[in-house]
Scaffold this motif. Sequence first.
Motif, PDB file in Angstrom:
ATOM      1  N   LEU A 264       0.896  -1.174   0.000  1.00 39.33           N
ATOM      2  CA  LEU A 264       0.000   0.000   0.000  1.00 39.33           C
ATOM      3  C   LEU A 264       0.934   1.222   0.000  1.00 39.33           C
ATOM      4  N   PRO A 265       1.106   1.878  -1.154  1.00 40.75           N
ATOM      5  CA  PRO A 265       2.232   2.806  -1.310  1.00 40.75           C
ATOM      6  C   PRO A 265       2.293   3.943  -0.301  1.00 40.75           C
ATOM      7  N   PHE A 266       1.171   4.595  -0.006  1.00 39.56           N
ATOM      8  CA  PHE A 266       1.258   5.752   0.886  1.00 39.56           C
ATOM      9  C   PHE A 266       1.609   5.309   2.314  1.00 39.56           C
ATOM     10  N   LEU A 267       1.014   4.211   2.745  1.00 37.56           N
ATOM     11  CA  LEU A 267       1.334   3.660   4.062  1.00 37.56           C
ATOM     12  C   LEU A 267       2.829   3.316   4.126  1.00 37.56           C
ATOM     13  N   ASP A 268       3.324   2.652   3.105  1.00 36.88           N
ATOM     14  CA  ASP A 268       4.742   2.261   3.095  1.00 36.88           C
ATOM     15  C   ASP A 268       5.644   3.490   3.084  1.00 36.88           C
ATOM     16  N   ALA A 269       5.239   4.520   2.332  1.00 37.42           N
ATOM     17  CA  ALA A 269       6.054   5.748   2.280  1.00 37.42           C
ATOM     18  C   ALA A 269       6.138   6.359   3.678  1.00 37.42           C
ATOM     19  N   CYS A 270       5.009   6.377   4.401  1.00 42.94           N
ATOM     20  CA  CYS A 270       5.013   6.954   5.759  1.00 42.94           C
ATOM     21  C   CYS A 270       5.946   6.173   6.675  1.00 42.94           C
ATOM     22  N   MET A 271       5.871   4.848   6.642  1.00 46.08           N
ATOM     23  CA  MET A 271       6.704   4.053   7.545  1.00 46.08           C
ATOM     24  C   MET A 271       8.185   4.184   7.186  1.00 46.08           C
ATOM     25  N   ARG A 272       8.492   4.242   5.907  1.00 45.25           N
ATOM     26  CA  ARG A 272       9.906   4.381   5.521  1.00 45.25           C
ATOM     27  C   ARG A 272      10.430   5.764   5.911  1.00 45.25           C
ATOM     28  N   SER A 273       9.596   6.779   5.695  1.00 45.90           N
ATOM     29  CA  SER A 273       9.996   8.133   6.067  1.00 45.90           C
ATOM     30  C   SER A 273      10.228   8.216   7.585  1.00 45.90           C
ATOM     31  N   LEU A 274       9.337   7.594   8.347  1.00 43.76           N
ATOM     32  CA  LEU A 274       9.475   7.595   9.808  1.00 43.76           C
ATOM     33  C   LEU A 274      10.782   6.919  10.234  1.00 43.76           C
ATOM     34  N   ARG A 275      11.082   5.796   9.623  1.00 41.94           N
ATOM     35  CA  ARG A 275      12.336   5.096   9.974  1.00 41.94           C
ATOM     36  C   ARG A 275      13.533   6.003   9.759  1.00 41.94           C
ATOM     37  N   ALA A 276      13.486   6.789   8.671  1.00 42.27           N
ATOM     38  CA  ALA A 276      14.654   7.593   8.288  1.00 42.27           C
ATOM     39  C   ALA A 276      14.740   8.936   9.017  1.00 42.27           C
ATOM     40  N   THR A 277      13.610   9.413   9.566  1.00 41.33           N
ATOM     41  CA  THR A 277      13.631  10.767  10.141  1.00 41.33           C
ATOM     42  C   THR A 277      13.212  10.818  11.616  1.00 41.33           C
ATOM     43  N   GLY A 278      12.536   9.785  12.108  1.00 39.94           N
ATOM     44  CA  GLY A 278      12.092   9.788  13.514  1.00 39.94           C
ATOM     45  C   GLY A 278      10.842  10.614  13.755  1.00 39.94           C
ATOM     46  N   TRP A 279      10.197  11.102  12.690  1.00 32.40           N
ATOM     47  CA  TRP A 279       9.016  11.970  12.893  1.00 32.40           C
ATOM     48  C   TRP A 279       7.965  11.716  11.808  1.00 32.40           C
ATOM     49  N   LEU A 280       6.720  11.824  12.184  1.00 35.83           N
ATOM     50  CA  LEU A 280       5.577  11.877  11.255  1.00 35.83           C
ATOM     51  C   LEU A 280       4.604  12.875  11.840  1.00 35.83           C
ATOM     52  N   ASN A 281       3.801  13.506  10.986  1.00 29.21           N
ATOM     53  CA  ASN A 281       2.786  14.404  11.533  1.00 29.21           C
ATOM     54  C   ASN A 281       1.654  13.586  12.162  1.00 29.21           C
ATOM     55  N   PHE A 282       0.753  14.283  12.861  1.00 19.66           N
ATOM     56  CA  PHE A 282      -0.297  13.578  13.594  1.00 19.66           C
ATOM     57  C   PHE A 282      -1.151  12.690  12.683  1.00 19.66           C
ATOM     58  N   ARG A 283      -1.621  13.246  11.562  1.00 20.21           N
ATOM     59  CA  ARG A 283      -2.532  12.493  10.693  1.00 20.21           C
ATOM     60  C   ARG A 283      -1.881  11.193  10.203  1.00 20.21           C
ATOM     61  N   MET A 284      -0.619  11.294   9.832  1.00 18.63           N
ATOM     62  CA  MET A 284       0.062  10.109   9.324  1.00 18.63           C
ATOM     63  C   MET A 284       0.299   9.076  10.433  1.00 18.63           C
ATOM     64  N   ARG A 285       0.569   9.583  11.663  1.00 14.85           N
ATOM     65  CA  ARG A 285       0.709   8.646  12.791  1.00 14.85           C
ATOM     66  C   ARG A 285      -0.611   7.905  13.018  1.00 14.85           C
ATOM     67  N   ALA A 286      -1.688   8.680  12.971  1.00 16.12           N
ATOM     68  CA  ALA A 286      -2.998   8.062  13.204  1.00 16.12           C
ATOM     69  C   ALA A 286      -3.270   7.022  12.118  1.00 16.12           C
ATOM     70  N   MET A 287      -2.930   7.362  10.878  1.00 13.62           N
ATOM     71  CA  MET A 287      -3.213   6.430   9.782  1.00 13.62           C
ATOM     72  C   MET A 287      -2.371   5.153   9.887  1.00 13.62           C
ATOM     73  N   VAL A 288      -1.073   5.287  10.172  1.00 11.73           N
ATOM     74  CA  VAL A 288      -0.254   4.061  10.217  1.00 11.73           C
ATOM     75  C   VAL A 288      -0.709   3.156  11.370  1.00 11.73           C
ATOM     76  N   MET A 289      -1.107   3.772  12.482  1.00 15.24           N
ATOM     77  CA  MET A 289      -1.562   2.965  13.622  1.00 15.24           C
ATOM     78  C   MET A 289      -2.907   2.309  13.309  1.00 15.24           C
ATOM     79  N   ALA A 290      -3.804   3.092  12.708  1.00 14.89           N
ATOM     80  CA  ALA A 290      -5.130   2.545  12.384  1.00 14.89           C
ATOM     81  C   ALA A 290      -5.007   1.411  11.369  1.00 14.89           C
ATOM     82  N   THR A 291      -4.101   1.540  10.432  1.00 20.54           N
ATOM     83  CA  THR A 291      -3.964   0.484   9.424  1.00 20.54           C
ATOM     84  C   THR A 291      -3.463  -0.809  10.072  1.00 20.54           C
TER      85      THR A 291
END
Length: 506
Positions: free
Chosen positions: A318-345
């Motif tokens: 699921l490309p957008f979900l994967d992009a968020c998780m990869r970005s998080l691994r590399a930067t240590g940060w995600l905005n609130f909406r993306m955190r909520a989405m990765v957790m909900a998924t």
Amino acid sequence: MQVVWFKRDLRVADNRALAAAAERGSVLPLYIVEPDLWRQPDMAGRHWAFLSDCLADLREALARCGQPLIVRSGAVIDVLAAIDARHPVTALWSHEETGNGWTYRRDRQVAAWCRARGIAWHELRNHGVQRRLRSRDGWARGWDRFMAEPVTAAPALRPLPVDPGVLPSARGLGLAPDPCEGRQPGGRAAGLERLESFLHHRGESYRSAMSSPLAGWQACSRLSPHLAWGGLSMREVAQATWARQRDLNRQGDAQRARWRGALRSFSGRLHWHCHFIQKLEDEPAIEFRNLHPAYDGIRPAAPDQDRLRAWASGETGLPFLDACMRSLRATGWLNFRMRAMVMATASYHLWLDWRAPGLELARLFTDYEPGIHWSQVQMQSGTTGINTVRIYNPVKQGHDQDPTGAFTRRWVPELAGIPDRHLQEPWKAGNAAEVLGRAYPWPIVDHEAAAREARERIWAVRRGTGFGATAAAIQTKHGSRKSGIANTGRRGAAADTRQLTLPLDG
Ligand SMILES: Cc1cc2nc3c(=O)[nH]c(=O)nc-3n(C[C@H](O)[C@H](O)[C@H](O)COP(=O)(O)OP(=O)(O)OC[C@H]3O[C@@H](n4cnc5c(N)ncnc54)[C@H](O)[C@@H]3O)c2cc1C
């Protein structure tokens, strides 16, 4: 000898424990590196890296006050006993900590040790969280009052003939390598720069840009790790925000209206910080157990390891979900909406019990703050019983939050050959078979069917007998009084099945 034990309050300004201790005599400012804490499953190398920046900065700031930071490694009681043997300790000073289960147990042991030795342990309030809170009524007013109190200045300290000790490396501490090239730098200077640049330059588009994974990087304050590790105090941030709001109110033009709206939203989130930590303070078990027990057992306790691994490494297909998780691994940060989405998924589409993905995210967030984290993890997994069930659609979120596809393409370069219109659903592209199953996986679930099934399972629980009465009790204990939900027990079918909406979820 007054020992000031620094925990998640790594600053000399607005540090009331330090100021109060300095009024009473010689101060030994102490940081204790606890190897057992760093072995807990929610701790990671990126936390240590950020903390090391903060401790180096604190050491210098304390040296300017007259006595540099003393660093010791080991169990807290052993370290304190060794200090007490050489320099008898009159009192121990620190701020209250709402940490994980491990620090909670450790603090109880330290309290028992102090009592047995006749050493007074003064624990002062750190931010808006109130210890031994009887009722949530009036909580927000209490927050405002506490934040309006004067900021204490850094005290002058008398130098002590004590070896300052060294800060261990991540390797020396036994931490696994945790590369995070985009991690925010720690330390007070970095925090003050973030605060200043947000309030005067970056924050204007906060409201419209906060949920975008690209624009949010600049438009959000990025203060979370500085607040989590205490390089900045919440009072300093609140007062700087109010001062800026007063300035803006004196100006009148339309452009200022955008700023005013941005800072109103931001100010609300500063309350949320403490509102969520208060939940863990009042009920430490929410780190481990469903807030609403009706959800016990609905997801398998042992997670499906293949799903968990795919989700955590950004390989779900699921490309957008994967992009968020990869970005998080590399930067240590995600905005609130993306955190909520990765957790909900993880919780709905992949039907994983929240504890394992929650631990994964705790290790990945530089700003890991147990109280916010576990409350939010449960909220986004639907197990609080008092919040709206939000099953984010990862494809729709991709279209809404990354309309040009720039973010997704940056983090999932394997999809270079997929045309823009199919970027979020590459399985629909004419050339899908050339890419999927080779460079990039086919989706591991049918996200629409999985979401439907999850919704039915969650709602079946919500319709159960007695669900509403327990939810009402949870609301009374933990809910925001601004949510408009009755905070006394309500029974009956209407209360049982009602979607409880709390405007605290962004
Ligand atoms: C599953 C999940 C886990 C989270 N875990 C953490 C965590 O471990 N540590 C953490 O600090 N935040 C956590 N958050 C909340 C929020 O996502 C981050 O605080 C925010 O993204 C940090 O970026 P910022 O500092 O630029 O925030 P801004 O939007 O600039 O907000 C300013 C400050 O307000 C507080 N804040 C903002 N949003 C929230 C919120 N929804 N709940 C509570 N406080 C908030 C934070 O202290 C933040 O620094 C989590 C959210 C979710 C959905």
